[in-house]
Enzyme design. Structure first.
Site, PDB file in Angstrom:
ATOM      1  N   LYS A  99      60.858  30.603  86.536  1.00  0.00           N
ATOM      2  CA  LYS A  99      60.549  30.901  87.937  1.00  0.00           C
ATOM      3  C   LYS A  99      59.224  30.267  88.343  1.00  0.00           C
ATOM      4  O   LYS A  99      59.113  29.615  89.372  1.00  0.00           O
ATOM      5  CB  LYS A  99      60.512  32.409  88.165  1.00  0.00           C
ATOM      6  CG  LYS A  99      60.353  32.816  89.627  1.00  0.00           C
ATOM      7  CD  LYS A  99      60.282  34.323  89.780  1.00  0.00           C
ATOM      8  CE  LYS A  99      61.566  35.000  89.410  1.00  0.00           C
ATOM      9  NZ  LYS A  99      61.545  36.459  89.669  1.00  0.00           N
ATOM     10  N   GLU A 143      56.801  29.541  76.394  1.00  0.00           N
ATOM     11  CA  GLU A 143      57.863  29.078  75.492  1.00  0.00           C
ATOM     12  C   GLU A 143      58.735  28.024  76.173  1.00  0.00           C
ATOM     13  O   GLU A 143      59.042  26.971  75.590  1.00  0.00           O
ATOM     14  CB  GLU A 143      58.739  30.267  75.052  1.00  0.00           C
ATOM     15  CG  GLU A 143      58.017  31.311  74.236  1.00  0.00           C
ATOM     16  CD  GLU A 143      57.386  32.412  75.088  1.00  0.00           C
ATOM     17  OE1 GLU A 143      57.036  33.460  74.523  1.00  0.00           O
ATOM     18  OE2 GLU A 143      57.244  32.210  76.325  1.00  0.00           O
ATOM     19  N   GLY A 145      64.409  38.913  85.752  1.00  0.00           N
ATOM     20  CA  GLY A 145      64.944  37.969  84.770  1.00  0.00           C
ATOM     21  C   GLY A 145      66.220  38.433  84.106  1.00  0.00           C
ATOM     22  O   GLY A 145      67.191  37.674  83.982  1.00  0.00           O
ATOM     23  N   ARG A 146      66.254  39.700  83.676  1.00  0.00           N
ATOM     24  CA  ARG A 146      67.437  40.191  82.962  1.00  0.00           C
ATOM     25  C   ARG A 146      68.595  40.495  83.902  1.00  0.00           C
ATOM     26  O   ARG A 146      69.665  40.902  83.449  1.00  0.00           O
ATOM     27  CB  ARG A 146      67.067  41.405  82.119  1.00  0.00           C
ATOM     28  CG  ARG A 146      66.402  42.540  82.881  1.00  0.00           C
ATOM     29  CD  ARG A 146      65.728  43.515  81.911  1.00  0.00           C
ATOM     30  NE  ARG A 146      64.955  44.548  82.596  1.00  0.00           N
ATOM     31  CZ  ARG A 146      63.710  44.412  83.039  1.00  0.00           C
ATOM     32  NH1 ARG A 146      63.083  43.250  82.884  1.00  0.00           N
ATOM     33  NH2 ARG A 146      63.068  45.413  83.609  1.00  0.00           N
ATOM     34  N   GLU A 200      64.374  46.580  77.674  1.00  0.00           N
ATOM     35  CA  GLU A 200      63.301  46.059  78.520  1.00  0.00           C
ATOM     36  C   GLU A 200      63.223  46.829  79.831  1.00  0.00           C
ATOM     37  O   GLU A 200      62.139  47.015  80.389  1.00  0.00           O
ATOM     38  CB  GLU A 200      63.511  44.568  78.793  1.00  0.00           C
ATOM     39  CG  GLU A 200      62.301  43.876  79.406  1.00  0.00           C
ATOM     40  CD  GLU A 200      62.411  42.365  79.394  1.00  0.00           C
ATOM     41  OE1 GLU A 200      62.148  41.762  78.335  1.00  0.00           O
ATOM     42  OE2 GLU A 200      62.782  41.777  80.432  1.00  0.00           O
ATOM     43  N   HIS A 214      82.624  45.969  58.045  1.00  0.00           N
ATOM     44  CA  HIS A 214      82.338  45.638  56.648  1.00  0.00           C
ATOM     45  C   HIS A 214      80.842  45.450  56.418  1.00  0.00           C
ATOM     46  O   HIS A 214      80.436  44.841  55.429  1.00  0.00           O
ATOM     47  CB  HIS A 214      83.115  44.390  56.241  1.00  0.00           C
ATOM     48  CG  HIS A 214      84.596  44.609  56.223  1.00  0.00           C
ATOM     49  ND1 HIS A 214      85.289  44.961  55.081  1.00  0.00           N
ATOM     50  CD2 HIS A 214      85.520  44.578  57.219  1.00  0.00           C
ATOM     51  CE1 HIS A 214      86.571  45.108  55.367  1.00  0.00           C
ATOM     52  NE2 HIS A 214      86.739  44.876  56.662  1.00  0.00           N
ATOM     53  N   LYS A 271      52.208  38.214  75.207  1.00  0.00           N
ATOM     54  CA  LYS A 271      51.918  36.866  75.717  1.00  0.00           C
ATOM     55  C   LYS A 271      50.409  36.665  75.872  1.00  0.00           C
ATOM     56  O   LYS A 271      49.860  35.622  75.499  1.00  0.00           O
ATOM     57  CB  LYS A 271      52.598  36.652  77.072  1.00  0.00           C
ATOM     58  CG  LYS A 271      54.106  36.549  77.036  1.00  0.00           C
ATOM     59  CD  LYS A 271      54.618  36.312  78.457  1.00  0.00           C
ATOM     60  CE  LYS A 271      56.110  36.206  78.522  1.00  0.00           C
ATOM     61  NZ  LYS A 271      56.591  35.994  79.901  1.00  0.00           N
TER      62      LYS A 271
END
Length: 547
Positions: free
Chosen positions: A205, A211, A266-267, A352, A383, A511
C-alpha cells in the site's frame, strides 16, 4: 478498571456448569432431530454445529450476549462506513469491494462505489490483456510467469485463493508468490524464470514495506542483470499501491498502478486490487464470481436473524468453547487438497484481528480472546496430530470442511475422503468408553489379563466439539462465501469481546525493533546496546560471519 461483563455472560457461566455434566452423544440420543435444529444453509454452504456441547437454551443465552453487546448496531456501522477501526480512525469496508448491487456506500459523505468500480474495470482490462497474450515482454514474447511480491494480507489471501481455484486457472500461466525476506524465497523463485516472459506484481500500500520492497529490489536487480533495461521495467513490473511517487521512482508506470484504500485492511484485501493475481490466474469473469459469493454471504449476514445467521452461529459457538469451556486452541481441517493453505490464511485473519488484550476503551480484557488457529488438510492430519485431538489432555475444537464433489474424481478417492471426514467428527463426539473397549476386546477373543492391560490405552474420552462445513464443489462463488463467513465470524467475536478487530499494533512492534537492530549487524564493532541475550546472539552472528 475492567468494563462490566454483560449480564448474559454471568448467566452463561452458571449454565455451562450444568452443561459440563452432559455428553453430546446423549443429546443426539435424546433428540433424533438435533441435526435439523442445529444446522443452517446459506450462500451454497452448510454449517452443522450440532456436534458441540450446547442446547437451545445455550444458544439462546449466547444470542442474548450478542444482543447485549449491540451486535445489530455494529453490523450496521460496519456496512455503512462508520469508523469502527477506532485506533486508526478508519472505516472497515472490505464488503464494499464485493458490493454487487451498485448501491452507494458512503465514507464521510462520499460514495466510494464509483472508485471501486473503476479499479475493477482497470483490473479487467489488464487481466484480459495479459491472458490474451497481447501484453508482451521486452523480448516480444507473451507473459508465462507471474511473480507476486507481498507479505501478510498482500500475500496470504492471493496465494491461498489462487491455489484453491487451481481447477479454474490457466495452466500455461504459472503463478509464483514471494513473501519471506529470507533471500532463499526470492532466489529459488527466480532460478527457473525467463526475464522476458516474467511479470512482477509488487503489492504494498505504502510502497515502503521492508520485506516487500527488499524482495522487489532484488527482483528488479535480477531483471536488469538478465537482459532487462530501465526502459523495459514498465513492461515487467506493476504495482498494487497508493504511493504514486514511490511507484514511479521504482520505474513502474503509474498507469499500471492499481489503487486500494485505507479502509481496506491487509487481511481483508483479497477482494481489492490485491486480488489481481487471482484475476490473472482464473480470469476476471471468475473473479467476479468470487466477489459474488462473498456478497451473498454479506447479504445473509446483514439480513438474517441471529438464530439462523451462519457467521453469528459460528462465532457464538467459538465464544462458548473459548470463554466458557476454556478451549483456547482451534483446528482448521479442510478435507480438500486445494484448501491446504486455508489454515494459514485463517490463522492471520483470526489471530491478527482478535489477538488483543485491551478493550476499545483501552482497559484490559479479563477473558480469553482469539484462540490459537492451526491445522492441515485431512487425511494428512489424521496421521500426524489427530492422536492428540482424540486422546490428548487438551481439548481442541475443530472446523471440518469438505466439498461433496471433487474436481478430480479419481476412482474411489473422494468417497474414501468423505468417509474419513464423517468418521472423524463422529469419533471425536462419541469416543469409546472403557466398557465398550472391554466388550470389543472380549468379542475378539483377547484374554482377560491382556484386556486389563490394553483397555485403558484404547479408551477415547469423546465429547470433543467440532463444526462441519460442506458445499457442493469448491468453485469461485463458494470460496468467496466461505472466506466471507470467517471474516464475519471474526467480526462478531470482536464485538462480543469489545475489542478492535481491525488494527495490528503487535505487528508493528517487531518491525520497529528490527529496523533499530539492522544497522548494528553491519560493522565488526561489538554491540552492547541491548539485553545480554540479544548482545550475545549478535556477537555470535558476527563471529561466524567473519570466519
Amino acid at each position: 478498571m475492567h468494563q462490566a461483563r454483560p449480564p448474559a455472560w454471568n448467566t452463561l457461566e452458571r449454565h455451562v456448569k450444568k452443561l459440563k455434566t452432559l455428553r453430546i452423544r446423549d443429546l443426539f440420543r435424546e433428540d433424533p432431530k438435533r441435526f435439523e435444529t442445529f444446522h443452517v444453509e446459506a450462500a451454497g454452504l452448510l454449517l452443522d454445529i450440532s456436534k458441540n456441547l450446547l442446547t437451545e437454551k445455550t444458544l439462546g443465552l449466547l444470542i442474548k450476549l450478542a444482543d447485549e453487546r449491540y451486535l445489530d448496531d455494529w453490523i450496521v456501522k460496519m456496512f455503512s462506513g462508520s469508523r469502527i477501526n477506532i485506533t486508526e480512525n478508519r472505516p472497515v469496508l472490505h464488503t464494499a469491494l464485493r458490493n454487487r448491487t451498485g448501491a452507494p456506500v458512503y465514507v464521510d459523505g462520499k460514495d466510494v462505489m464509483p472508485a471501486v468500480t473503476a479499479v475493477l474495470a482497470k483490473m479487467r482490462s489488464f487481466t484480459d490483456t495479459v491472458r490474451s497474450g497481447s501484453w508482451r515482454g521486452f523480448t516480444g514474447e507473451p507473459i508465462t510467469d507471474i511473480v507476486t511480491i507481498g507479505i501478510g494480507g498482500s500475500h496470504l489471501g492471493p496465494a491461498m485463493v489462487t491455489e484453491a481455484l487451481t481447477p479454474y486457472a490457466r495452466r500455461d500461466l504459472r503463478m509464483h508468490f514471494v513473501s519471506n525476506i529470507d533471500g532463499t524465497h526470492i532466489a529459488e523463485t527466480l532460478r527457473s524464470l525467463q526475464p522476458g516472459r516474467t511479470l512482477f506484481i509488487v503489492a504494498s500500500k505504502t510502497f515502503t514495506t521492508l520485506e516487500t520492497m527488499t524482495n522487489a529490489a532484488t527482483a528488479r536487480a535480477w531483471f536488469l542483470e538478465h537482459g532487462g533495461t530501465e526502459n523495459t521495467i514498465a513492461r515487467h513490473f506493476v504495482a498494487l499501491s497508493t504511493n504514486t511517487d514511490a511507484v514511479r521512482a521504482f520505474g513502474i508506470d503509474p498507469a499500471n498502478m492499481f489503487e486500494f484504500w485505507d479502509w481496506v485492511g491487509g487481511r481483508y484485501s483479497v477482494w481489492s486490487a490485491i486480488g489481481l493475481p487471482v484475476a490473472l490466474a482464473i480470469g476476471f469473469d471468475r473473479f467476479e464470481e468470487f466477489l459474488a459469493g462473498a456478497h451473498a454471504m454479506d447479504e445473509h449476514f446483514k439480513t438474517t436473524p441471529f438464530r439462523h445467521n451462519m457467521p453469528v452461529l459460528l462465532a457464538l459457538v467459538g465464544i462458548l468453547n473459548i470463554n466458557f469451556f476454556g478451549y483456547t486452541s482451534h483446528a482448521i481441517l479442510p478435507y480438500d487438497q486445494y484448501l491446504r493453505r486455508l489454515p494459514a490464511y485463517l490463522q492471520q485473519l483470526e489471530m491478527e484481528s482478535n489477538g488483543k488484550q485491551v478493550q476499545r476503551d483501552g482497559n484490559p480484557v479479563s477473558y480469553a480472546t482469539a484462540p490459537i488457529i492451526w491445522g492441515e488438510p485431512g487425511t494428512d492430519g489424521q496421521h500426524a496430530f489427530y492422536q492428540l485431538l482424540h486422546q490428548g489432555t487438551l481439548i481442541v475444537p475443530a472446523d471440518f470442511i469438505v466439498p461433496v464433489k471433487s474436481h478430480n474424481p479419481v476412482g474411489e478417492h473422494h468417497r474414501l475422503l468423505l468417509s474419513n471426514f464423517f468418521a472423524q467428527t463422529q469419533a471425536l463426539m462419541n469416543g469409546k468408553t472403557l466398557d465398550e473397549v472391554t466388550e470389543e476386546l472380549r468379542r475378539s477373543g483377547v484374554a482377560e489379563s491382556i484386556i486389563e492391560q490394553l483397555a485403558p490405552h484404547r479408551v477415547f474420552p469423546g465429547n470433543r466439539p467440532s463444526n462441519s462445513i460442506m458445499f457442493e464443489k469448491l468453485d469461485p462463488f463458494t470460496l468467496g462465501a466461505l472466506l466471507a463467513l470467517y471474516e464475519h465470524k471474526v467480526f462478531v467475536q470482536g464485538v462480543i469481546w469489545n475489542i478492535c478487530s481491525f488494527d495490528q499494533w503487535g505487528v508493528q512492534l517487531g518491525k520497529d525493533l528490527a529496523t533499530k537492530i539492522y544497522p548494528d549487524l553491519i560493522g565488526p564493532e561489538p554491540v552492547a546496546a541491548y539485553d545480554s541475550s540479544t548482545n550475545g546472539l549478535i556477537a555470535y552472528y558476527k563471529r561466524l560471519r567473519e570466519s
